[in-house]
Write a protein that holds these residues in place. Sequence first.
Motif, PDB file in Angstrom:
ATOM      1  N   ILE A  49     -10.816 -20.399 -35.680  1.00 32.53           N
ATOM      2  CA  ILE A  49     -10.064 -21.165 -34.679  1.00 32.53           C
ATOM      3  C   ILE A  49     -10.996 -21.681 -33.584  1.00 32.53           C
ATOM      4  CG2 ILE A  49      -8.309 -20.969 -32.862  1.00 32.53           C
ATOM      5  CD1 ILE A  49      -6.785 -19.124 -34.861  1.00 32.53           C
ATOM      6  N   SER A  50     -11.936 -20.850 -33.154  1.00 35.90           N
ATOM      7  CA  SER A  50     -12.879 -21.316 -32.131  1.00 35.90           C
ATOM      8  C   SER A  50     -13.793 -22.409 -32.672  1.00 35.90           C
ATOM      9  CB  SER A  50     -13.709 -20.155 -31.580  1.00 35.90           C
ATOM     10  OG  SER A  50     -14.612 -19.673 -32.556  1.00 35.90           O
ATOM     11  N   SER A  51     -14.025 -22.421 -33.967  1.00 38.37           N
ATOM     12  CA  SER A  51     -14.880 -23.450 -34.567  1.00 38.37           C
ATOM     13  C   SER A  51     -14.203 -24.813 -34.598  1.00 38.37           C
ATOM     14  CB  SER A  51     -15.272 -23.046 -35.994  1.00 38.37           C
ATOM     15  OG  SER A  51     -16.063 -21.888 -35.972  1.00 38.37           O
ATOM     16  N   ILE A  52     -12.894 -24.832 -34.551  1.00 35.57           N
ATOM     17  CA  ILE A  52     -12.169 -26.106 -34.546  1.00 35.57           C
ATOM     18  C   ILE A  52     -12.549 -26.938 -33.327  1.00 35.57           C
ATOM     19  CG2 ILE A  52      -9.866 -27.147 -34.342  1.00 35.57           C
ATOM     20  CD1 ILE A  52      -8.851 -24.793 -36.043  1.00 35.57           C
ATOM     21  N   SER A  53     -12.854 -26.282 -32.228  1.00 38.31           N
ATOM     22  CA  SER A  53     -13.215 -27.011 -31.004  1.00 38.31           C
ATOM     23  C   SER A  53     -14.705 -27.308 -30.929  1.00 38.31           C
ATOM     24  CB  SER A  53     -12.773 -26.224 -29.774  1.00 38.31           C
ATOM     25  OG  SER A  53     -13.487 -25.001 -29.715  1.00 38.31           O
ATOM     26  N   SER A  54     -15.424 -27.110 -32.011  1.00 44.80           N
ATOM     27  CA  SER A  54     -16.864 -27.381 -32.047  1.00 44.80           C
ATOM     28  C   SER A  54     -17.135 -28.859 -31.775  1.00 44.80           C
ATOM     29  CB  SER A  54     -17.427 -27.013 -33.417  1.00 44.80           C
ATOM     30  OG  SER A  54     -18.746 -27.459 -33.553  1.00 44.80           O
ATOM     31  N   SER A  55     -18.262 -29.139 -31.161  1.00 38.07           N
ATOM     32  CA  SER A  55     -18.637 -30.527 -30.912  1.00 38.07           C
ATOM     33  C   SER A  55     -19.216 -31.176 -32.158  1.00 38.07           C
ATOM     34  CB  SER A  55     -19.647 -30.608 -29.760  1.00 38.07           C
ATOM     35  OG  SER A  55     -20.824 -29.894 -30.104  1.00 38.07           O
ATOM     36  N   SER A  56     -19.461 -30.385 -33.190  1.00 36.33           N
ATOM     37  CA  SER A  56     -20.040 -30.896 -34.433  1.00 36.33           C
ATOM     38  C   SER A  56     -18.945 -31.393 -35.375  1.00 36.33           C
ATOM     39  CB  SER A  56     -20.833 -29.794 -35.122  1.00 36.33           C
ATOM     40  OG  SER A  56     -21.204 -30.204 -36.418  1.00 36.33           O
ATOM     41  N   PRO A  57     -18.987 -32.659 -35.725  1.00 34.10           N
ATOM     42  CA  PRO A  57     -17.979 -33.184 -36.658  1.00 34.10           C
ATOM     43  C   PRO A  57     -18.022 -32.502 -38.020  1.00 34.10           C
ATOM     44  CG  PRO A  57     -19.193 -34.976 -35.627  1.00 34.10           C
ATOM     45  CD  PRO A  57     -19.870 -33.704 -35.235  1.00 34.10           C
ATOM     46  N   SER A  58     -19.207 -32.143 -38.500  1.00 39.05           N
ATOM     47  CA  SER A  58     -19.306 -31.522 -39.827  1.00 39.05           C
ATOM     48  C   SER A  58     -18.590 -30.181 -39.868  1.00 39.05           C
ATOM     49  CB  SER A  58     -20.771 -31.367 -40.247  1.00 39.05           C
ATOM     50  OG  SER A  58     -21.455 -30.479 -39.403  1.00 39.05           O
ATOM     51  N   ILE A  59     -18.651 -29.434 -38.789  1.00 36.87           N
ATOM     52  CA  ILE A  59     -17.968 -28.135 -38.741  1.00 36.87           C
ATOM     53  C   ILE A  59     -16.463 -28.338 -38.683  1.00 36.87           C
ATOM     54  CG2 ILE A  59     -17.584 -26.081 -37.323  1.00 36.87           C
ATOM     55  CD1 ILE A  59     -20.579 -26.177 -36.672  1.00 36.87           C
ATOM     56  N   ARG A  60     -16.007 -29.259 -37.845  1.00 37.84           N
ATOM     57  CA  ARG A  60     -14.565 -29.522 -37.769  1.00 37.84           C
ATOM     58  C   ARG A  60     -14.029 -30.027 -39.104  1.00 37.84           C
ATOM     59  NH1 ARG A  60     -16.099 -32.161 -33.012  1.00 37.84           N
ATOM     60  NH2 ARG A  60     -15.484 -34.133 -33.944  1.00 37.84           N
ATOM     61  N   ILE A  61     -14.778 -30.877 -39.772  1.00 32.69           N
ATOM     62  CA  ILE A  61     -14.357 -31.404 -41.075  1.00 32.69           C
ATOM     63  C   ILE A  61     -14.293 -30.273 -42.096  1.00 32.69           C
ATOM     64  CG2 ILE A  61     -15.107 -32.843 -43.018  1.00 32.69           C
ATOM     65  CD1 ILE A  61     -16.111 -34.858 -40.869  1.00 32.69           C
ATOM     66  N   ARG A  62     -15.286 -29.382 -42.067  1.00 31.48           N
ATOM     67  CA  ARG A  62     -15.317 -28.261 -43.008  1.00 31.48           C
ATOM     68  C   ARG A  62     -14.100 -27.360 -42.816  1.00 31.48           C
ATOM     69  NH1 ARG A  62     -15.672 -26.639 -47.652  1.00 31.48           N
ATOM     70  NH2 ARG A  62     -16.529 -24.593 -47.992  1.00 31.48           N
ATOM     71  N   ILE A  63     -13.752 -27.083 -41.581  1.00 35.05           N
ATOM     72  CA  ILE A  63     -12.567 -26.262 -41.285  1.00 35.05           C
ATOM     73  C   ILE A  63     -11.313 -26.970 -41.804  1.00 35.05           C
ATOM     74  CG2 ILE A  63     -11.117 -25.354 -39.432  1.00 35.05           C
ATOM     75  CD1 ILE A  63     -13.508 -23.798 -39.238  1.00 35.05           C
ATOM     76  N   TYR A  64     -11.219 -28.249 -41.509  1.00 35.83           N
ATOM     77  CA  TYR A  64     -10.046 -29.023 -41.931  1.00 35.83           C
ATOM     78  C   TYR A  64      -9.921 -29.034 -43.458  1.00 35.83           C
ATOM     79  CZ  TYR A  64      -6.843 -32.922 -42.571  1.00 35.83           C
ATOM     80  OH  TYR A  64      -5.794 -33.698 -42.963  1.00 35.83           O
ATOM     81  N   GLN A  65     -11.036 -29.305 -44.144  1.00 38.07           N
ATOM     82  CA  GLN A  65     -11.005 -29.363 -45.608  1.00 38.07           C
ATOM     83  C   GLN A  65     -10.584 -28.029 -46.207  1.00 38.07           C
ATOM     84  OE1 GLN A  65     -15.039 -30.560 -46.391  1.00 38.07           O
ATOM     85  NE2 GLN A  65     -14.457 -32.689 -46.715  1.00 38.07           N
TER      86      GLN A  65
END
Length: 71
Positions: A49-65
């Motif tokens: 959940i804390s990674s969702i607010s990451s400034s890195s698009p690749s991390i947010r995309i990975r969480i979403y996927q």
Amino acid sequence: MAEPSQSTAEIRTDDAEREEMLDRMLTRLALADDSNLQQLLTSLLPYTISSISSSSPSIRIRIYQTWILGE
């Protein structure tokens, strides 16, 4: 005095390490027995959940996927 900001290379390394950690955690989740699922989710969800607010698009995309699309 202001602290020096991280270099772009350091940020990319941090993002790559975080993305690798997320992959390892999600693999553990996929391989978990039902008896261990609650304990595993208790440790994984706060980090995810804390990674969702990451400034890195690749991390947010990975969480979403992984969590939303189930890929």
